[in-house]
Design an enzyme around this catalytic site. Structure first.
Site, PDB file in Angstrom:
ATOM      1  N   HIS A   1      44.360  40.302  37.692  1.00  0.00           N
ATOM      2  CA  HIS A   1      45.225  39.838  36.596  1.00  0.00           C
ATOM      3  C   HIS A   1      46.473  39.151  37.124  1.00  0.00           C
ATOM      4  CE1 HIS A   1      43.213  41.540  33.029  1.00  0.00           C
ATOM      5  NE2 HIS A   1      42.617  42.254  33.967  1.00  0.00           N
TER       6      HIS A   1
ATOM      7  N   ASP B   1      50.123  38.339  30.181  1.00  0.00           N
ATOM      8  CA  ASP B   1      48.722  38.698  30.429  1.00  0.00           C
ATOM      9  C   ASP B   1      48.106  39.265  29.161  1.00  0.00           C
ATOM     10  OD1 ASP B   1      46.815  39.623  33.029  1.00  0.00           O
ATOM     11  OD2 ASP B   1      46.485  40.712  31.158  1.00  0.00           O
TER      12      ASP B   1
HETATM   13  C1  UDX Z   1      38.383  42.303  36.809  1.00  0.00           C
HETATM   14  C2  UDX Z   1      37.398  41.482  35.927  1.00  0.00           C
HETATM   15  O1  UDX Z   1      36.078  41.559  36.340  1.00  0.00           O
HETATM   16  C3  UDX Z   1      37.877  40.086  35.759  1.00  0.00           C
HETATM   17  O2  UDX Z   1      36.932  39.252  35.178  1.00  0.00           O
HETATM   18  C4  UDX Z   1      39.103  40.215  34.949  1.00  0.00           C
HETATM   19  O3  UDX Z   1      39.552  39.033  34.446  1.00  0.00           O
HETATM   20  C5  UDX Z   1      40.124  40.916  35.822  1.00  0.00           C
HETATM   21  O4  UDX Z   1      39.626  42.223  36.109  1.00  0.00           O
HETATM   22  P1  UDX Z   1      38.400  42.249  39.506  1.00  0.00           P
HETATM   23  O5  UDX Z   1      37.411  43.338  39.620  1.00  0.00           O
HETATM   24  O6  UDX Z   1      39.700  42.468  40.117  1.00  0.00           O
HETATM   25  O7  UDX Z   1      38.662  41.756  38.032  1.00  0.00           O
HETATM   26  O8  UDX Z   1      37.691  40.940  40.123  1.00  0.00           O
HETATM   27  P2  UDX Z   1      38.152  39.444  40.163  1.00  0.00           P
HETATM   28  O9  UDX Z   1      38.432  38.910  38.809  1.00  0.00           O
HETATM   29  O10 UDX Z   1      37.116  38.733  40.920  1.00  0.00           O
HETATM   30  O11 UDX Z   1      39.527  39.459  40.961  1.00  0.00           O
HETATM   31  C6  UDX Z   1      39.646  39.953  42.245  1.00  0.00           C
HETATM   32  C7  UDX Z   1      40.688  39.163  42.980  1.00  0.00           C
HETATM   33  O12 UDX Z   1      40.986  39.847  44.180  1.00  0.00           O
HETATM   34  C8  UDX Z   1      40.220  37.770  43.358  1.00  0.00           C
HETATM   35  O13 UDX Z   1      41.209  36.814  43.083  1.00  0.00           O
HETATM   36  C9  UDX Z   1      39.965  37.846  44.862  1.00  0.00           C
HETATM   37  O14 UDX Z   1      40.283  36.673  45.578  1.00  0.00           O
HETATM   38  C10 UDX Z   1      40.857  38.973  45.289  1.00  0.00           C
HETATM   39  N1  UDX Z   1      40.267  39.715  46.423  1.00  0.00           N
HETATM   40  C11 UDX Z   1      39.145  40.456  46.271  1.00  0.00           C
HETATM   41  C12 UDX Z   1      40.888  39.631  47.640  1.00  0.00           C
HETATM   42  O15 UDX Z   1      41.895  38.933  47.812  1.00  0.00           O
HETATM   43  N2  UDX Z   1      40.357  40.334  48.672  1.00  0.00           N
HETATM   44  C13 UDX Z   1      39.255  41.086  48.579  1.00  0.00           C
HETATM   45  O16 UDX Z   1      38.870  41.687  49.586  1.00  0.00           O
HETATM   46  C14 UDX Z   1      38.609  41.161  47.330  1.00  0.00           C
END
Ligand code: UDX
Length: 456
Positions: free
Chosen positions: A20, A111
């Site tokens: 987020h 948000d």
């Molecule tokens: C969840 C939902 O699935 C998403 O669609 C919603 O909008 C926000 O909550 P999340 O599980 O955190 O999100 O996944 P994602 O939306 O893919 O965000 C993860 C973020 O963390 C990405 O921007 C990714 O680049 C970052 N990340 C992930 C890292 O920087 N390092 C890592 O090792 C893993």
């Protein structure tokens, strides 16, 4: 101090979870790069992890758990309630402080999990914009529930016809998990429906998507809400490179050892590595962990796996036995990894940010969705944008054989060429959307042009 855009001052209010905070910080940077004064509000517990452009002020607002954040709250409901109470109060105090500082706040961008921020902004007579951090498609499903177009639990027959123009027909398994299994995670669903009820009271509804990606749908939704696409909200270094130094989102809520990952990737051949991550929120089960581990080992492909759970003592032995073809870390800088030339495939939980990052960097994907909006994103990856495949579940998990089959399909199978060329095409379209004059860039410019310009 007067900026290039007069006295416009936008306050961006974030929710302290990685998926987020990332798009909201990126939006703040986009505004600053266009000459708009921007302040970011985040919780005291996360404020030290935020390290953005020095032109952006970062200020605290409280979620009521200033020492330990979300982990201190007994339940999700308790956390959200506390954030609403403490957040409304401290956000109002922050607005008063900023208004007294010479450049009054002229818009609050918040948000979508913080729908109470709308009331705070309206209380001051300040325009407000909600940032939807899911795809337009997923938001449209929730909207159908809110409007009575879908009832819970959703029955397969209801899905026979496309629900919104431009959408393919879907299975129950393609719906966000909160709709497919509405009794689980009902606090999240309640929160989502709550925000939808007030969506049309916002002056802008921002969607972290771009017109080409969900075109018919965005058009249909624009008839209902003041919705505009402003994404993909990915640091400009990876897209149009217009913001100097914009090489990361600017917040890492976990520590990462990226040097190790990048050095390891440097030693691997071009597009040979499978990068695996299930995002910041989902933890996979031990059974699923084992299937992923053995599936990766059997593939003989080098892999980099972000596994928050791997320090679990039951899994350490397994990790040792999968050998040296892989590197397992607890967190990395995902963008740097996806952009590395050695990475050829992204096994992803299909969180919306990860999905946009995979698309924006042109990396073919294997979708292993876990919950929330992820099943719908996986459907689009496999069947609409055709930039990857979705792994099938058997008995609730993706087996090692299925994972191996998907990896081969994406890396070297019959459809691999088509998938790779689609991935490159979507990368170009994502770049176009945020480049000067692109659809998302134009929408941000129009937003800035309409900002009230209070006299000081
Ligand atoms: C969840 C939902 O699935 C998403 O669609 C919603 O909008 C926000 O909550 P999340 O599980 O955190 O999100 O996944 P994602 O939306 O893919 O965000 C993860 C973020 O963390 C990405 O921007 C990714 O680049 C970052 N990340 C992930 C890292 O920087 N390092 C890592 O090792 C893993």
């Amino acid at each position: 101090m007067q900026n290039q855009r007069g006295h416009a001052h936008v306050l961006v209010v974030t929710y302290p979870a990685q998926g987020h905070i990332n798009p909201l910080l990126q939006f703040a940077k986009r505004l600053t790069s266009k000459g708009v004064k921007t302040t970011v509000a985040t919780t005291p517990y996360t404020i030290d992890s935020v390290n953005v452009d020095t032109a952006i002020a970062v200020e605290p607002i409280s979620d009521g758990f200033d020492e330990g954040g979300f982990n201190q709250a007994p339940t999700l409901e308790a956390y959200l309630d506390s954030f609403k109470t403490a957040g409304s109060k401290t956000l109002a105090e922050l607005i008063i402080k900023l208004n007294n500082s010479g450049t009054p706040v002229c818009c609050v961008v918040y948000d979508s999990l913080l729908s109470w921020a709308l009331g705070v902004a309206k209380g001051f007579g300040i325009p407000a914009a909600i940032m939807l951090t899911n795809s337009a498609t997923v938001c449209s499903f929730y909207w159908q529930i809110d409007r009575g177009g879908l009832t819970l639990p959703v029955e397969q027959e209801t899905l026979a016809a496309p629900m919104v123009p431009g959408l393919p027909s879907l299975d129950i398994a393609d719906l966000p998990s909160f709709l497919a299994q509405p009794t689980n995670q009902s606090a999240y669903l309640a929160l989502i429906l709550d925000k939808l009820g007030t969506l049309d009271e916002n002056d802008w509804v921002f969607c972290n998507s771009f017109d080409d990606l969900e075109s018919a749908l965005v058009e249909a939704l624009a008839a209902e809400w003041p919705v505009v696409t402003i994404g993909p909200m990915v640091p400009s270094f990876y897209l149009d490179r217009r913001i100097e130094g914009d090489t990361s989102y600017g917040a890492s809520l976990w520590n990462h050892g990226n040097d190790q990952c990048l050095k390891w990737l440097d030693s691997k051949p071009l597009k040979s590595v499978v990068y695996v991550s299930f995002g910041s929120m989902a933890c996979i089960s031990t059974d699923q962990f084992q299937e992923v581990a053995w599936g990766l080992k059997a593939s003989n492909m080098p892999f980099l796996w972000v596994a928050k759970e791997f320090k679990d003592h039951r899994l350490l032995e397994l990790v040792d036995s999968i050998g040296e073809t892989g590197l397992i870390v607890t967190w990395c800088n995902q963008l740097e990894v996806l952009a590395h030339q050695a990475v050829g495939c992204f096994v992803t939980h299909c969180g919306w940010n990860s999905t946009l990052e995979g698309l924006s960097l042109g990396v073919p994907m294997v979708g292993v969705p876990q919950w929330s909006d992820q099943p719908t994103n996986a459907k689009f990856i496999a069947d609409v944008w055709k930039v990857g495949v979705r792994a099938k579940r058997d008995g609730g998990i993706v087996t090692r054989e299925e994972l191996g089959k998907c990896l081969t399909e994406v890396m070297s199978g019959e459809r691999s060429g088509e998938i790779k060329s689609n991935a490159s095409r979507w990368r170009e379209l994502a770049k176009e959307a945020v480049s000067a004059g692109g659809s998302s860039d134009k929408n941000i410019e129009e937003f800035i042009a309409k900002l009230p310009n209070p006299q000081v």
